[in-house]
Design a protein around this motif. Structure first.
Motif, PDB file in Angstrom:
ATOM      1  N   LEU A   1       0.813  -1.196   0.000  1.00  0.00           N
ATOM      2  CA  LEU A   1       0.000   0.000   0.000  1.00  0.00           C
ATOM      3  C   LEU A   1       0.855   1.256   0.000  1.00  0.00           C
ATOM      4  CD1 LEU A   1      -3.223  -0.476   2.004  1.00  0.00           C
ATOM      5  CD2 LEU A   1      -2.886   0.391  -0.279  1.00  0.00           C
ATOM      6  N   LEU A   2       2.027   1.159   0.683  1.00  0.00           N
ATOM      7  CA  LEU A   2       2.906   2.316   0.683  1.00  0.00           C
ATOM      8  C   LEU A   2       3.383   2.570  -0.745  1.00  0.00           C
ATOM      9  CD1 LEU A   2       4.324   4.477   2.163  1.00  0.00           C
ATOM     10  CD2 LEU A   2       6.034   2.867   2.893  1.00  0.00           C
ATOM     11  N   GLU A   3       3.709   1.458  -1.392  1.00  0.00           N
ATOM     12  CA  GLU A   3       4.097   1.568  -2.789  1.00  0.00           C
ATOM     13  C   GLU A   3       2.948   2.108  -3.610  1.00  0.00           C
ATOM     14  OE1 GLU A   3       5.279  -2.418  -3.590  1.00  0.00           O
ATOM     15  OE2 GLU A   3       7.384  -1.857  -3.510  1.00  0.00           O
ATOM     16  N   LEU A   4       1.738   1.648  -3.265  1.00  0.00           N
ATOM     17  CA  LEU A   4       0.567   2.091  -4.004  1.00  0.00           C
ATOM     18  C   LEU A   4       0.305   3.563  -3.761  1.00  0.00           C
ATOM     19  CD1 LEU A   4      -1.576   0.868  -5.804  1.00  0.00           C
ATOM     20  CD2 LEU A   4      -3.069   0.857  -3.848  1.00  0.00           C
ATOM     21  N   PHE A   5       0.479   3.959  -2.501  1.00  0.00           N
ATOM     22  CA  PHE A   5       0.354   5.365  -2.155  1.00  0.00           C
ATOM     23  C   PHE A   5       1.255   6.192  -3.064  1.00  0.00           C
ATOM     24  CE2 PHE A   5       1.364   9.173   0.208  1.00  0.00           C
ATOM     25  CZ  PHE A   5       0.129   9.539   0.734  1.00  0.00           C
ATOM     26  N   MET A   6       2.456   5.642  -3.254  1.00  0.00           N
ATOM     27  CA  MET A   6       3.429   6.347  -4.076  1.00  0.00           C
ATOM     28  C   MET A   6       2.956   6.472  -5.526  1.00  0.00           C
ATOM     29  SD  MET A   6       7.379   5.371  -4.122  1.00  0.00           S
ATOM     30  CE  MET A   6       8.554   6.243  -5.123  1.00  0.00           C
ATOM     31  N   THR A   7       2.259   5.436  -6.001  1.00  0.00           N
ATOM     32  CA  THR A   7       1.802   5.509  -7.389  1.00  0.00           C
ATOM     33  C   THR A   7       0.771   6.608  -7.574  1.00  0.00           C
ATOM     34  OG1 THR A   7       0.021   3.930  -7.115  1.00  0.00           O
ATOM     35  CG2 THR A   7       2.159   3.042  -7.765  1.00  0.00           C
ATOM     36  N   GLN A   8       0.098   6.985  -6.466  1.00  0.00           N
ATOM     37  CA  GLN A   8      -0.928   8.020  -6.539  1.00  0.00           C
ATOM     38  C   GLN A   8      -0.393   9.396  -6.177  1.00  0.00           C
ATOM     39  OE1 GLN A   8      -4.185   7.294  -7.418  1.00  0.00           O
ATOM     40  NE2 GLN A   8      -3.392   5.250  -7.842  1.00  0.00           N
ATOM     41  N   ASP A   9       0.865   9.424  -5.755  1.00  0.00           N
ATOM     42  CA  ASP A   9       1.436  10.648  -5.209  1.00  0.00           C
ATOM     43  C   ASP A   9       1.756  11.642  -6.316  1.00  0.00           C
ATOM     44  OD1 ASP A   9       2.733  12.552  -3.808  1.00  0.00           O
ATOM     45  OD2 ASP A   9       4.080  11.196  -2.747  1.00  0.00           O
ATOM     46  N   GLN A  10       1.102  12.825  -6.246  1.00  0.00           N
ATOM     47  CA  GLN A  10       1.322  13.830  -7.278  1.00  0.00           C
ATOM     48  C   GLN A  10       2.298  14.915  -6.819  1.00  0.00           C
ATOM     49  OE1 GLN A  10      -0.108  13.521 -10.334  1.00  0.00           O
ATOM     50  NE2 GLN A  10      -1.011  11.604  -9.628  1.00  0.00           N
ATOM     51  N   SER A  11       2.709  14.896  -5.556  1.00  0.00           N
ATOM     52  CA  SER A  11       3.546  15.971  -5.026  1.00  0.00           C
ATOM     53  C   SER A  11       4.953  15.884  -5.600  1.00  0.00           C
ATOM     54  CB  SER A  11       3.603  15.886  -3.509  1.00  0.00           C
ATOM     55  OG  SER A  11       4.088  14.621  -3.133  1.00  0.00           O
ATOM     56  N   THR A  12       5.658  17.005  -5.552  1.00  0.00           N
ATOM     57  CA  THR A  12       7.002  17.012  -6.113  1.00  0.00           C
ATOM     58  C   THR A  12       7.913  16.139  -5.272  1.00  0.00           C
ATOM     59  OG1 THR A  12       7.253  19.051  -4.902  1.00  0.00           O
ATOM     60  CG2 THR A  12       7.077  19.243  -7.303  1.00  0.00           C
ATOM     61  N   ASP A  13       8.710  15.375  -5.974  1.00  0.00           N
ATOM     62  CA  ASP A  13       9.719  14.544  -5.322  1.00  0.00           C
ATOM     63  C   ASP A  13       9.128  13.575  -4.298  1.00  0.00           C
ATOM     64  OD1 ASP A  13      12.234  14.412  -6.113  1.00  0.00           O
ATOM     65  OD2 ASP A  13      13.101  15.593  -4.493  1.00  0.00           O
ATOM     66  N   PHE A  14       7.856  13.210  -4.492  1.00  0.00           N
ATOM     67  CA  PHE A  14       7.191  12.248  -3.619  1.00  0.00           C
ATOM     68  C   PHE A  14       7.247  12.674  -2.154  1.00  0.00           C
ATOM     69  CE2 PHE A  14       8.457   9.878  -7.386  1.00  0.00           C
ATOM     70  CZ  PHE A  14       7.238   9.366  -7.765  1.00  0.00           C
ATOM     71  N   ALA A  15       7.096  13.976  -1.929  1.00  0.00           N
ATOM     72  CA  ALA A  15       7.176  14.485  -0.556  1.00  0.00           C
ATOM     73  C   ALA A  15       6.098  13.872   0.322  1.00  0.00           C
ATOM     74  CB  ALA A  15       7.051  16.001  -0.561  1.00  0.00           C
ATOM     75  N   ASP A  16       4.895  13.690  -0.245  1.00  0.00           N
ATOM     76  CA  ASP A  16       3.815  13.104   0.544  1.00  0.00           C
ATOM     77  C   ASP A  16       4.149  11.678   0.953  1.00  0.00           C
ATOM     78  OD1 ASP A  16       2.508  15.408   0.271  1.00  0.00           O
ATOM     79  OD2 ASP A  16       0.979  14.703  -1.150  1.00  0.00           O
ATOM     80  N   THR A  17       4.760  10.935   0.029  1.00  0.00           N
ATOM     81  CA  THR A  17       5.137   9.558   0.360  1.00  0.00           C
ATOM     82  C   THR A  17       6.150   9.549   1.493  1.00  0.00           C
ATOM     83  OG1 THR A  17       4.785   8.926  -1.924  1.00  0.00           O
ATOM     84  CG2 THR A  17       6.063   7.427  -0.580  1.00  0.00           C
ATOM     85  N   GLN A  18       7.111  10.473   1.428  1.00  0.00           N
ATOM     86  CA  GLN A  18       8.116  10.542   2.501  1.00  0.00           C
ATOM     87  C   GLN A  18       7.447  10.822   3.839  1.00  0.00           C
ATOM     88  OE1 GLN A  18      11.726  12.566   2.025  1.00  0.00           O
ATOM     89  NE2 GLN A  18      11.785  12.380  -0.199  1.00  0.00           N
TER      90      GLN A  18
ATOM     91  N   ARG B   1       4.324   6.444   9.523  1.00  0.00           N
ATOM     92  CA  ARG B   1       4.177   5.025   9.839  1.00  0.00           C
ATOM     93  C   ARG B   1       5.315   4.524  10.719  1.00  0.00           C
ATOM     94  NH1 ARG B   1       0.227   6.270   7.664  1.00  0.00           N
ATOM     95  NH2 ARG B   1      -0.040   6.747   9.853  1.00  0.00           N
ATOM     96  N   LEU B   2       6.560   4.955  10.384  1.00  0.00           N
ATOM     97  CA  LEU B   2       7.696   4.506  11.185  1.00  0.00           C
ATOM     98  C   LEU B   2       7.580   5.035  12.611  1.00  0.00           C
ATOM     99  CD1 LEU B   2      10.646   4.867   8.679  1.00  0.00           C
ATOM    100  CD2 LEU B   2       9.830   2.763   9.709  1.00  0.00           C
ATOM    101  N   GLU B   3       7.095   6.271  12.741  1.00  0.00           N
ATOM    102  CA  GLU B   3       6.936   6.856  14.071  1.00  0.00           C
ATOM    103  C   GLU B   3       5.883   6.083  14.870  1.00  0.00           C
ATOM    104  OE1 GLU B   3       8.833   8.851  15.356  1.00  0.00           O
ATOM    105  OE2 GLU B   3       7.767   9.463  17.167  1.00  0.00           O
TER     106      GLU B   3
END
Lengths: 240, 277
Positions: free
Chosen positions: B218-235, B241-243
């Protein structure tokens, strides 16, 4: 004649190890050291070392895992026994301390080896923690003799288990040499470690017998139950 | 005549190519003995690497595979080496990106010469490696949903999950984690879950293949939907999640420590009262 004598003497340790791995330890350490020193340039000449075979890796994997689980159990057994025993028998305090410290040393040795060689710990880790604590506590409740009988049974089983491993490691290194591959320092070191630890475990066995392990009530039943449990636990943790 | 001259060595090579399924887990990592042979032999490597270069345009499809074979100088029929078709291509991507993590970590450690990265804790390195692995999907991110769908096929699920487990094992080991108690399992499981994270983001995604989302990434999937520059939202998503896991993990270990302490104190109080336990 002197040549044949020498040859016979040189071939002796291996044969002895295979037939009776438990005999004549004191001389071994120095002989071992000299033989590794001889083998060093030879092994270096043959490097890079051939990859380990699948079955050897599987064996090393399960051997390290079961050893770690065993030492975990041993530390917990002594830890649970100690307070009960030394309250009733203060003179045992130094012996229990000594045995516990050695077991804790073994445990950290195997922890480091597991982490280094990327071996997973036993999946039943918490189960072994509970079972070992219960075993130590319950035998200590039954008295000094029963606690020592527990040590006797456990260490007998562990000693046999380590002997089996030494035998298999020797077999492995012999096959490697027969195939013309060098035996790596890491395997030699593992073999030396297992030998040293086995000797220390058998020393605990002697201490237990000296402290009237055989006088425990129902000694036969108690030790055979515990040994059966150990065997089962070893069998399981080699697999999961 | 020229045709046979060109083809014979290639064909001979092909007969020697042995298709090997993914090996089981890799027990007992040796430092002195040579490591395993590479997971893909020279032919497979050449074809799959070329095919992967076709993916941005042609997707994870058989077409990419045959184009790759042609580009690498083999006949189209070489594709028969890969009975699982497009999944072999996906798998090649997964395995090579996993193995590339070590180099990425070394490169990062070499980059800051002050040694500040080397001194960082395990947590920082885990985050770095996870992000590094996610970013390795970047060139093919617009095709990744296809890959997720392929991975979720019944015949491929077990391999995909095993590969996910190997990935999280690799990340923990490279990060320098030396824990070998029961936390060994929980750490790997939680990182796998993060990587294939579930939760609120499901709502934001409009993925075409729900089973793909459930099974693999899903994280990968989130990334496929991520429109922000440099995948900032994914980061940011990864950070959260790690926190979460760090908080839950430290909470659990605090609770364990507390229960352990209380039980010991209780037993010691009873013992001091003369109860023989």
């Amino acid at each position: 004649m002197s040549v044949t004598m020498l040859r016979r003497r040189a071939s002796r340790p291996l044969v002895q190890e295979l037939l009776a791995p438990g005999i004549s330890w004191p001389q071994r350490s120095c002989r071992r050291a000299s033989s590794t020193a001889d083998a060093q340039p030879d092994a270096a000449a043959r490097s890079p070392k051939a990859p380990l075979r699948r079955e050897d890796r599987d064996f090393l994997d399960s051997a390290l895992r079961v050893n770690q689980a065993g030492e975990l159990a041993a530390t917990l057994i002594y830890k649970a026994q100690t307070p009960l025993l030394i309250r009733a028998h203060p003179h045992l305090s130094s012996l229990m301390r000594h045995m516990y410290d050695q077991e804790a040393g073994h445990f950290s040795t195997f922890n480091a080896l597991l982490a280094k060689h990327r071996v997973r710990p036993s999946a039943l880790y918490p189960v072994w923690q509970l079972a070992a604590t219960f075993l130590g506590w319950s035998t200590a409740m039954m008295g000094r003799e029963a606690a020592m009988a527990c040590t006797e049974a456990v260490e007998t089983e562990i000693g046999e288990h380590y002997n089996g491993q030494v035998r298999q490691l020797l077999e492995m290194t012999r096959e490697m040499e027969a195939r013309g591959e060098g035996v790596s320092e890491e395997i030699r070191h593992l073999m030396d470690t297992v030998r040293r630890i086995r000797d220390e475990e058998l020393e605990h066995l002697d201490h237990a017998v000296e402290n009237d392990a055989k006088k425990a009530n129902g000694h036969e039943i108690l030790t055979s139950v515990i040994r059966g449990g150990c065997k089962t636990a070893i069998w399981i943790s080699e697999r999961v | 005549m020229p045709i046979t001259r060109v083809c014979t060595p290639r064909l001979r090579l092909l007969t020697s190519v042995r298709y090997c399924p993914i090996s089981r887990g890799r027990p007992y990592h040796s430092y002195e003995h040579e490591s395993d042979p590479p997971p893909f032999n020279a032919t497979e490597e050449a074809v799959l690497a070329a095919a992967l270069r076709q993916v941005p345009e042609h997707g994870f499809t058989d077409a990419s595979l045959s184009l790759g074979a042609r580009e690498a100088g083999y006949l189209d029929i070489t594709v028969n080496l890969f009975p699982r078709g497009s999944f072999d291509l996906v798998n090649y991507h997964l395995v090579t990106r996993r193995l590339a993590l070590k180099k990425a970590l070394d490169a990062q450690a070499a980059k800051d010469d002050g040694g500040s990265f080397k001194g960082q804790g395990v947590g920082t390195k885990v985050k770095f490696l996870t992000l590094e692995r996610l970013m390795a999907n970047r060139p093919i991110i617009h095709r990744w949903q296809e890959a997720l769908a392929i991975m979720a096929q019944p015949s491929c699920i077990s391999t995909s999950i095993a590969e996910l487990a190997r990935l999280s094992d690799e990340i923990w080991i490279l990060a320098g984690d030396a824990g070998v108690d029961s936390s060994w399992y929980t750490k790997r499981a939680s990182l796998s879950v993060i990587y294939s994270s579930t939760g609120e983001n499901l709502a934001h995604c409009t993925a075409p293949k729900p089973e793909a989302m459930l099974m693999s990434g899903l994280l990968e999937l989130f990334m496929t939907q991520d429109q922000s520059t440099d995948f900032a939202d994914t980061q940011k998503f990864l950070d959260r999640r790690l926190e979460d896991v760090r908080i839950v993990g430290s909470g659990i270990s605090n609770l364990k420590g507390y229960l352990d302490f209380t039980a010991h104190s209780f037993i010691n109080v009873l013992r001091s009262k003369g109860v023989r336990i």
